[in-house]
Design an enzyme around this catalytic site. Sequence first.
Site, PDB file in Angstrom:
ATOM      1  N   SER A  97      -0.216   3.219  10.992  1.00 12.05           N
ATOM      2  CA  SER A  97      -1.024   2.417  11.860  1.00 12.05           C
ATOM      3  C   SER A  97      -0.453   1.320  11.913  1.00 12.05           C
ATOM      4  O   SER A  97       0.475   0.884  11.286  1.00 12.05           O
ATOM      5  CB  SER A  97      -2.336   2.231  11.139  1.00 12.05           C
ATOM      6  OG  SER A  97      -2.484   1.475  10.015  1.00 12.05           O
TER       7      SER A  97
ATOM      8  N   LYS B 218       2.277  -4.183   7.062  1.00 12.06           N
ATOM      9  CA  LYS B 218       2.464  -4.021   5.543  1.00 12.06           C
ATOM     10  C   LYS B 218       4.287  -3.777   5.226  1.00 12.06           C
ATOM     11  O   LYS B 218       4.786  -4.303   4.137  1.00 12.06           O
ATOM     12  CB  LYS B 218       1.824  -3.211   4.524  1.00 12.06           C
ATOM     13  CG  LYS B 218       0.177  -3.061   4.884  1.00 12.06           C
ATOM     14  CD  LYS B 218      -0.354  -4.452   4.164  1.00 12.06           C
ATOM     15  CE  LYS B 218      -0.781  -4.082   2.764  1.00 12.06           C
ATOM     16  NZ  LYS B 218      -1.208  -5.573   2.304  1.00 12.06           N
TER      17      LYS B 218
ATOM     18  N   TYR C   9      -1.768  -1.581  11.149  1.00 12.03           N
ATOM     19  CA  TYR C   9      -1.865  -2.020   9.894  1.00 12.03           C
ATOM     20  C   TYR C   9      -0.676  -1.909   8.813  1.00 12.03           C
ATOM     21  O   TYR C   9      -0.176  -2.708   8.262  1.00 12.03           O
ATOM     22  CB  TYR C   9      -3.185  -1.736   9.258  1.00 12.03           C
ATOM     23  CG  TYR C   9      -3.204  -2.102   7.557  1.00 12.03           C
ATOM     24  CD1 TYR C   9      -3.314  -3.121   7.096  1.00 12.03           C
ATOM     25  CD2 TYR C   9      -3.348  -0.563   6.864  1.00 12.03           C
ATOM     26  CE1 TYR C   9      -3.344  -3.303   5.636  1.00 12.03           C
ATOM     27  CE2 TYR C   9      -3.353  -0.765   5.499  1.00 12.03           C
ATOM     28  CZ  TYR C   9      -3.482  -1.896   4.955  1.00 12.03           C
ATOM     29  OH  TYR C   9      -3.572  -1.989   3.632  1.00 12.03           O
ATOM     30  N   HIS C  10      -0.501  -0.598   8.787  1.00  8.46           N
ATOM     31  CA  HIS C  10       0.574  -0.193   7.760  1.00  8.46           C
ATOM     32  C   HIS C  10       1.790  -0.731   8.306  1.00  8.46           C
ATOM     33  O   HIS C  10       2.883  -1.021   7.503  1.00  8.46           O
ATOM     34  CB  HIS C  10       0.637   1.378   7.883  1.00  8.46           C
ATOM     35  CG  HIS C  10      -0.705   1.963   7.017  1.00  8.46           C
ATOM     36  ND1 HIS C  10      -1.560   2.623   7.644  1.00  8.46           N
ATOM     37  CD2 HIS C  10      -0.924   1.789   5.715  1.00  8.46           C
ATOM     38  CE1 HIS C  10      -2.495   2.869   6.732  1.00  8.46           C
ATOM     39  NE2 HIS C  10      -2.237   2.521   5.541  1.00  8.46           N
TER      40      HIS C  10
ATOM     41  N   THR D 250       0.788  -1.255   0.144  1.00  9.56           N
ATOM     42  CA  THR D 250      -0.029  -0.159  -0.021  1.00  9.56           C
ATOM     43  C   THR D 250       0.859   1.241  -0.039  1.00  9.56           C
ATOM     44  O   THR D 250       1.913   1.260   0.801  1.00  9.56           O
ATOM     45  CB  THR D 250      -0.879  -0.094   1.300  1.00  9.56           C
ATOM     46  OG1 THR D 250      -1.429   1.394   1.337  1.00  9.56           O
ATOM     47  CG2 THR D 250      -0.260  -0.339   2.380  1.00  9.56           C
TER      48      THR D 250
HETATM   49  N1  LIG Z   1      -8.843  -1.532  -0.794  1.00 16.12           N
HETATM   50  C1  LIG Z   1      -8.079  -0.477  -0.909  1.00 16.12           C
HETATM   51  O1  LIG Z   1      -8.071   0.643  -1.137  1.00 16.12           O
HETATM   52  C2  LIG Z   1      -6.614  -0.937  -0.878  1.00 16.12           C
HETATM   53  C3  LIG Z   1      -5.427  -0.145  -1.124  1.00 16.12           C
HETATM   54  C4  LIG Z   1      -4.002  -0.542  -1.171  1.00 16.12           C
HETATM   55  C5  LIG Z   1      -3.988  -1.855  -0.905  1.00 16.12           C
HETATM   56  N2  LIG Z   1      -4.820  -2.744  -0.564  1.00 16.12           N
HETATM   57  C6  LIG Z   1      -4.411  -3.981  -0.308  1.00 16.12           C
HETATM   58  O2  LIG Z   1      -4.967  -4.894  -1.142  1.00 16.12           O
HETATM   59  C7  LIG Z   1      -5.249  -6.005  -0.469  1.00 16.12           C
HETATM   60  C8  LIG Z   1      -6.826  -6.490  -0.739  1.00 16.12           C
HETATM   61  O3  LIG Z   1      -7.587  -5.487   0.023  1.00 16.12           O
HETATM   62  P1  LIG Z   1      -9.075  -5.351  -0.056  1.00 16.12           P
HETATM   63  O4  LIG Z   1      -9.623  -3.931   0.059  1.00 16.12           O
HETATM   64  O5  LIG Z   1      -9.606  -6.256  -1.274  1.00 16.12           O
HETATM   65  O6  LIG Z   1      -9.674  -6.144   1.441  1.00 16.12           O
HETATM   66  P2  LIG Z   1     -10.591  -7.152   1.514  1.00 16.12           P
HETATM   67  O7  LIG Z   1     -10.681  -7.215   3.215  1.00 16.12           O
HETATM   68  O8  LIG Z   1     -11.731  -6.792   0.909  1.00 16.12           O
HETATM   69  O9  LIG Z   1      -9.916  -8.349   1.114  1.00 16.12           O
HETATM   70  C9  LIG Z   1      -8.984  -9.167   1.947  1.00 16.12           C
HETATM   71  C10 LIG Z   1      -9.323 -10.824   1.764  1.00 16.12           C
HETATM   72  O10 LIG Z   1      -8.638 -11.721   2.300  1.00 16.12           O
HETATM   73  C11 LIG Z   1      -9.010 -12.403   3.296  1.00 16.12           C
HETATM   74  N3  LIG Z   1      -8.168 -12.832   4.169  1.00 16.12           N
HETATM   75  C12 LIG Z   1      -7.831 -12.015   5.110  1.00 16.12           C
HETATM   76  N4  LIG Z   1      -6.944 -12.767   5.965  1.00 16.12           N
HETATM   77  C13 LIG Z   1      -6.911 -13.851   5.668  1.00 16.12           C
HETATM   78  C14 LIG Z   1      -6.441 -15.393   6.023  1.00 16.12           C
HETATM   79  N5  LIG Z   1      -5.490 -15.502   6.857  1.00 16.12           N
HETATM   80  N6  LIG Z   1      -6.660 -16.204   5.253  1.00 16.12           N
HETATM   81  C15 LIG Z   1      -7.405 -16.289   4.202  1.00 16.12           C
HETATM   82  N7  LIG Z   1      -7.987 -15.335   3.699  1.00 16.12           N
HETATM   83  C16 LIG Z   1      -7.981 -14.094   4.500  1.00 16.12           C
HETATM   84  C17 LIG Z   1     -10.325 -11.646   3.617  1.00 16.12           C
HETATM   85  O11 LIG Z   1     -11.167 -12.575   4.346  1.00 16.12           O
HETATM   86  C18 LIG Z   1     -10.981 -10.906   2.345  1.00 16.12           C
HETATM   87  O12 LIG Z   1     -11.607 -11.514   1.855  1.00 16.12           O
HETATM   88  C19 LIG Z   1      -4.892  -5.950   0.854  1.00 16.12           C
HETATM   89  O13 LIG Z   1      -3.610  -6.643   1.281  1.00 16.12           O
HETATM   90  C20 LIG Z   1      -4.773  -4.389   1.359  1.00 16.12           C
HETATM   91  O14 LIG Z   1      -3.762  -4.120   1.993  1.00 16.12           O
HETATM   92  C21 LIG Z   1      -6.006  -2.294  -0.591  1.00 16.12           C
END
Ligand SMILES: NC(=O)c1ccc[n+]([C@@H]2O[C@H](COP(=O)([O-])OP(=O)(O)OC[C@H]3O[C@@H](n4cnc5c(N)ncnc54)[C@H](O)[C@@H]3O)[C@@H](O)[C@H]2O)c1
Length: 412
Positions: A181, A187, A183-184, A146
């Site tokens: 955070s 990452k 979370y960050h 991210t």
């Molecule tokens: N949404 C954004 O704006 C954004 C921006 C930058 C980066 N990201 C990154 O993209 C990725 C996906 O984001 P998203 O928005 O789709 O999130 P999301 O929470 O909708 O999707 C993540 C999925 O991973 C699954 N998951 C989490 N832990 C797990 C585990 N231990 N075993 C199996 N499945 C697991 C969750 O159930 C979920 O379905 C993340 O890594 C996030 O950090 C998202």
Amino acid sequence: MTVFVFGADGYIGWPLSVRLARELDEEVIGVDNLVTRKLVEEVGGTTALPIGLPEQRVQAFRKEYAKNNLKIIEGDLTDGDFVDDLVSKYRPETVYHLAQQRSAPYSMIDRQHAAYTEVNNVLTNLNLLFALKNHSPKAHVVKMGTMGEYGTPTYNIEEGWMNVKHGGKSHRIMVPRDPGSWYHVSKVFDTYNLIFANKVWNIRATDVQQGVVYGSRTEDLVNGALNTRLDFDGVWGTVMNKYFAQIIAFNKMLIYGTGLMKRGFLSLQDSIDCLFMLGQKPADEGEYRVVNQMEEIHSTMELAKKAERIARKYGFNPEYETVEDPRVEKQRHNYSVSHRVLRRLGFRPRYKMNHVLEQIMQDMLNNAETIRTHAGAIRPAVYWNRAENKIGREYLRTINENAIRSSKSYII
Ligand SMILES: NC(=O)c1ccc[n+]([C@@H]2O[C@H](COP(=O)([O-])OP(=O)(O)OC[C@H]3O[C@@H](n4cnc5c(N)ncnc54)[C@H](O)[C@@H]3O)[C@@H](O)[C@H]2O)c1
């Protein structure tokens, strides 16, 4: 040949899985433990767009696209043996890793939530790296990082690496990370683990640092049974979703602090296009490649003005309410980002924010009842500098035994 999508039930993972399965002949295997569904409920939220269970989603894909190459396996990727078995059985060519706890506020609730986030995120990644080394050492990992890893420095954020002069000598160093955070922070750990795995085992990886993703649809999600999730509550919603939900629920927008905090944004379609392309144009064998992706930079106040313009078309006349910024973050700052690698690879963004926002508003209005019945979860409830945030504790303790199974000993 097999392509894995870890996190296939998620906001980005689901449309990515559909795109891959639709366009490729390879078998696409999604893996997910469905934990986001439960964690969003824990804080009183839900997805604005209704989504089916994984088997219903896969059925909907088969029906729409008359293809049989997509499946979803339910499982927890913090379980190292499970990941090892998966990789040894299918020997994937590409693994998209998106399976993480991705809410900054969720990670800031309290110690348990911080620990859950860090353990979940670091372990899922580490398990994958070890399994690849053991069974599929030439596979390409596309890992979702991210832009938030970098924070908001005064200098231009280069793509992963930068040249500096120190002690009269030039050096190439990794762009310093300044996470905002727990979370960050998780990452950032992932980034170092990935770089280390590349150094010692030559793991081939693309580390994708995306900005905030907005949008409720992609071109492949052509009917309601193919919907992706859309979060709008104060913990899981991203800024535009929250503004639209606040307008629908209270006819106001909550402006955090000065409203001058800037971030980079990209549409969901551009996120999927980019991830798809990176799989088709993999990093070289043994290469660790960094890609920054964001297409527009806006302050939160600029975004509120965009939301207001759209809301007015639909008969709303929203107020602006300034509230304490729940985050500890710079209130005024520069923000500039290099994002040339994707362009060099031939990627061209297709969507501007103004084209997509109206679709989000329409999708939310079509589900206004869901938003209004969850209105209690829309205001911010997690403050970075409070000793205790009274939200969500019971869940991690009692309901979500599965999700913390592998990390219990760290948490309790
Ligand atoms: N949404 C954004 O704006 C954004 C921006 C930058 C980066 N990201 C990154 O993209 C990725 C996906 O984001 P998203 O928005 O789709 O999130 P999301 O929470 O909708 O999707 C993540 C999925 O991973 C699954 N998951 C989490 N832990 C797990 C585990 N231990 N075993 C199996 N499945 C697991 C969750 O159930 C979920 O379905 C993340 O890594 C996030 O950090 C998202």
